[in-house]
Design an enzyme around this catalytic site. Structure first.
Site, mmCIF file in Angstrom:
data_model
loop_
_atom_site.group_PDB
_atom_site.id
_atom_site.type_symbol
_atom_site.label_atom_id
_atom_site.label_comp_id
_atom_site.label_asym_id
_atom_site.label_seq_id
_atom_site.Cartn_x
_atom_site.Cartn_y
_atom_site.Cartn_z
ATOM 1 N N PHE A 113 0.847 -1.191 0.000
ATOM 2 C CA PHE A 113 0.000 0.000 0.000
ATOM 3 C C PHE A 113 0.883 1.241 0.000
ATOM 4 O O PHE A 113 1.862 1.298 0.748
ATOM 5 C CB PHE A 113 -0.873 -0.044 1.256
ATOM 6 C CG PHE A 113 -2.001 0.951 1.269
ATOM 7 C CD1 PHE A 113 -3.208 0.645 0.664
ATOM 8 C CD2 PHE A 113 -1.861 2.173 1.903
ATOM 9 C CE1 PHE A 113 -4.261 1.553 0.686
ATOM 10 C CE2 PHE A 113 -2.909 3.083 1.931
ATOM 11 C CZ PHE A 113 -4.115 2.779 1.320
ATOM 12 N N ASP A 184 2.026 -5.726 8.107
ATOM 13 C CA ASP A 184 0.863 -4.848 8.081
ATOM 14 C C ASP A 184 -0.367 -5.741 7.921
ATOM 15 O O ASP A 184 -0.481 -6.480 6.924
ATOM 16 C CB ASP A 184 0.997 -3.855 6.922
ATOM 17 C CG ASP A 184 -0.153 -2.859 6.892
ATOM 18 O OD1 ASP A 184 -1.281 -3.231 7.264
ATOM 19 O OD2 ASP A 184 0.078 -1.717 6.470
ATOM 20 N N TYR A 209 -10.675 0.143 11.174
ATOM 21 C CA TYR A 209 -11.930 0.590 10.547
ATOM 22 C C TYR A 209 -12.309 -0.289 9.367
ATOM 23 O O TYR A 209 -13.319 -0.070 8.738
ATOM 24 C CB TYR A 209 -11.822 2.058 10.105
ATOM 25 C CG TYR A 209 -10.557 2.389 9.346
ATOM 26 C CD1 TYR A 209 -10.446 2.077 7.998
ATOM 27 C CD2 TYR A 209 -9.470 2.965 9.980
ATOM 28 C CE1 TYR A 209 -9.282 2.352 7.306
ATOM 29 C CE2 TYR A 209 -8.304 3.255 9.299
ATOM 30 C CZ TYR A 209 -8.214 2.943 7.961
ATOM 31 O OH TYR A 209 -7.053 3.200 7.274
ATOM 32 N N LYS A 210 -11.487 -1.303 9.034
ATOM 33 C CA LYS A 210 -11.812 -2.210 7.926
ATOM 34 C C LYS A 210 -12.610 -3.386 8.501
ATOM 35 O O LYS A 210 -13.743 -3.204 8.906
ATOM 36 C CB LYS A 210 -10.531 -2.611 7.202
ATOM 37 C CG LYS A 210 -9.925 -1.409 6.450
ATOM 38 C CD LYS A 210 -8.557 -1.651 5.840
ATOM 39 C CE LYS A 210 -8.074 -0.381 5.128
ATOM 40 N NZ LYS A 210 -6.630 -0.379 4.877
ATOM 41 N N ARG A 356 -13.007 -4.008 -6.614
ATOM 42 C CA ARG A 356 -12.791 -4.831 -5.418
ATOM 43 C C ARG A 356 -14.121 -5.132 -4.735
ATOM 44 O O ARG A 356 -14.970 -4.248 -4.584
ATOM 45 C CB ARG A 356 -11.959 -4.075 -4.371
ATOM 46 C CG ARG A 356 -10.565 -3.759 -4.736
ATOM 47 C CD ARG A 356 -9.767 -3.372 -3.487
ATOM 48 N NE ARG A 356 -10.374 -2.311 -2.694
ATOM 49 C CZ ARG A 356 -9.826 -1.808 -1.590
ATOM 50 N NH1 ARG A 356 -8.678 -2.315 -1.117
ATOM 51 N NH2 ARG A 356 -10.401 -0.835 -0.919
HETATM 52 C C1 LIG Z 1 -5.912 0.895 4.746
HETATM 53 C C2 LIG Z 1 -4.448 0.780 4.776
HETATM 54 C C3 LIG Z 1 -3.635 1.760 5.374
HETATM 55 C C4 LIG Z 1 -4.253 3.014 5.902
HETATM 56 O O1 LIG Z 1 -3.418 3.721 6.755
HETATM 57 P P1 LIG Z 1 -4.011 4.886 7.661
HETATM 58 O O2 LIG Z 1 -2.861 5.498 8.315
HETATM 59 O O3 LIG Z 1 -4.985 4.252 8.619
HETATM 60 O O4 LIG Z 1 -4.743 5.833 6.763
HETATM 61 C C5 LIG Z 1 -2.274 1.532 5.448
HETATM 62 N N1 LIG Z 1 -1.728 0.405 4.942
HETATM 63 C C6 LIG Z 1 -2.476 -0.540 4.346
HETATM 64 C C7 LIG Z 1 -1.834 -1.761 3.810
HETATM 65 C C8 LIG Z 1 -3.845 -0.373 4.215
HETATM 66 O O5 LIG Z 1 -4.577 -1.285 3.605
#
Ligand SMILES: *Cc1c(COP(=O)(O)O)cnc(C)c1O
Length: 397
Positions: A113, A184, A209-210, A356
C-alpha cells in the site's frame, strides 16, 4: 459453530444495500452510536476531566489492545491502540532499524500500500544513514531476503488483489537471515485467524476501521513481540508512552511493555466506538469465519466467471492464497462500480482497472453474493457503465 445470523443482526446496514466494502470501511455496529453518546454525555459531560480516572480513559488504549490480541494471535499485553496505521508503521520500522544498526536495506514488495512505502521513504530520508528501500515483486520477496536486509516490511494481504503472503514461511526465512519482520495486517485482522505469536513475527500493525468495524478515523493497533519490547525504542517518544506521564520528568523514560508505543492523548470517543465494535467478536470462532469467507469468495468467483466472462480475475484463484476479498479487472471498472453502487451493491475501485469486492462473513451471506452477481451481470448486459454520470470520478474511489 459461530452463528453468522447473530453477528449479522449486530450491524445497522441500510435496507436494500449489499455491502461488499467492509474491507475498506466496516459498517456501523449496533450500540456504537449509543456508546458514543454515553461517552460524550455521561463521561465527558458529567465527569469532565475526572473521567480520565473514573471512566477508565487512561487505560483504554491497553484495554482495547487486549481485545484485539486474540484476533491476531498475540499474547496478552503485546498490543496497544492509538494513532493511525501510517504512524504505527513508522514506529515499527524505526524501532526495527535500530535493532539492526549494521544493515541498510528495507525490503518490501511492489504491491504494498502506498502509505507504507511513503512512510518508509520519509523515515529513511530523515535517518540520513544511507538506508535503501528495496521493492521486488510479491512473488520474489523470499529470494530477495539476504544478510543485507535489516527489516522486511510487508502487507500480509494485498489491498488491490487480495493476494496473501505466507506469513509463517517468510517470517522464518527473514529470521534465518537475521532480519526483523514487520507485518501490516490492514486486510487481515478480522478477516482470518492469524498467529503472530506462533510465527514469532517481530512487529505488526493494522487499522481497525476495515474488518474490525471501528468506524471512520478509528485508531490503529501495534504489536511488538513480548521478548523484544524492552529493546524497542518507540521513536515517537511521546508523553503517553512514558513510564510516568504525570511525573512530568524532563527525561524520557519509556513505559515498561507495549504501552511505550503510545504517543499522545488517545481519541477517547472514537476508541469507545471501536471497543463496542469489538464486542461482536466474543462468540466468533475465527476458523469458522475463514471457512465462511472462503465459501463466499469461491461462490462469487464461480458465479462471476459464469455470468460475466468479460471480467478478468485479478485475485489468486487458489483460496489458500487469497484474503477475504475478490478483485476483477475491467477497462471500464470505475464506471461499472458506480453503476453497481447506484443499484445498491457497494464495492470499490482501485486504479487503474480493479473492481474490489470484500466479503466479511460477520454480515455477508450467500444471498448477498448472488444479488451482487445478478446486478453486475445486468450492468454489463445493459452497458449501464457507458452512462456519463457513472464516469465522473469522485475524490474517494
Ligand atoms: C488501509 C491501509 C492503510 C491506511 O493507513 P491509515 O494510516 O490508517 O490511513 C495503510 N496500509 C495498508 C496496507 C492499508 O490497507
Amino acid at each position: 459453530m459461530t452463528d453468522f445470523a447473530v453477528t449479522r443482526a449486530r450491524f445497522r446496514l441500510p435496507p436494500g444495500i449489499v455491502y461488499l466494502d467492509g474491507n475498506s470501511l466496516g459498517p456501523l455496529p449496533a450500540g456504537a452510536a449509543e456508546r458514543a453518546r454515553q461517552v460524550i454525555e455521561a463521561e465527558w459531560g458529567a465527569m469532565l476531566i475526572g473521567a480520565w480516572n473514573r471512566a477508565g480513559w487512561m487505560e483504554q488504549p491497553r484495554r482495547v489492545g487486549e481485545r484485539i490480541a486474540p484476533l491476531i494471535g498475540a499474547a496478552p499485553g503485546s498490543v496497544v491502540v492509538g494513532d493511525t496505521l501510517s504512524v504505527k508503521i513508522y514506529q515499527a520500522l524505526a524501532s526495527a532499524l535500530e535493532m539492526r544498526p549494521g544493515r541498510r536495506t528495507v525490503l518490501s514488495d511492489s504491491g504494498n500500500f502506498p502509505t507504507d512505502l511513503y512512510i518508509a521513504d520519509g523515515l529513511l530520508a530523515s535517518l540520513g544513514r544511507g538506508h535503501a528501500l528495496k521493492l521486488v515483486a510479491p512473488e520474489a520477496v523470499e529470494q530477495a531476503i539476504d544478510e543485507t536486509v535489516a527489516a522486511i516490511m510487508l502487507t500480509h494481504v494485498d489491498y488491490r488483489t487480495g493476494r496473501m503472503h505466507d506469513m509463517e514461511r517468510l517470517t522464518a526465512r527473514a529470521h534465518a537471515a537475521g532480519a526483523v519482520v514487520i507485518w501490516d495486517l490492514a486486510h487481515s485482522a478480522g478477516a482470518m485467524p492469524l498467529d503472530l505469536a506462533g510465527c514469532r513475527a517481530d512487529f505488526a500493525a493494522g487499522c481497525t476501521y476495515k474488518y474490525l468495524n471501528g468506524g471512520p478515523g478509528a485508531p490503529a493497533f501495534i504489536y511488538v513481540r513480548p521478548d523484544l519490547i524492552e529493546q524497542a525504542r518507540p521513536a515517537l517518544s511521546g508523553w503517553m508512552g512514558h513510564a510516568a506521564p504525570f511525573a512530568f520528568d524532563r527525561a524520557y523514560d519509556p513505559a515498561p511493555g507495549i504501552e511505550r508505543m503510545r504517543v499522545g492523548t488517545p481519541p477517547v470517543i472514537q476508541m469507545s466506538v471501536l471497543e463496542t465494535a469489538l464486542e461482536i467478536w466474543e462468540g466468533v470462532d475465527l476458523v469458522d469465519l475463514r471457512r465462511r469467507s472462503v465459501e463466499l469468495t469461491e461462490l462469487f468467483i464461480a458465479e462471476v466467471e459464469k455470468r460475466c466472462p468479460r471480467l478478468e480475475l485479478a485475485s489468486p484463484r487458489e483460496a489458500g492464497k487469497r484474503g477475504s476479498q475478490v478483485s476483477f479487472r475491467f477497462d471500464e471498472g470505475y464506471a461499472v462500480m458506480q453503476a453497481l453502487i447506484a443499484r445498491g451493491v457497494v464495492g470499490d475501485f482501485r486504479a487503474p482497472d480493479i473492481m474490489r469486492f470484500g466479503f466479511a462473513p460477520l454480515y455477508i451471506g450467500e444471498d448477498d453474493v448472488l444479488a451482487a452477481v445478478e446486478a453486475l451481470a445486468a450492468v454489463l448486459a445493459e452497458r449501464a457503465f457507458e452512462r456519463p454520470e457513472y464516469r465522473r470520478r469522485a475524490a474517494v474511489t
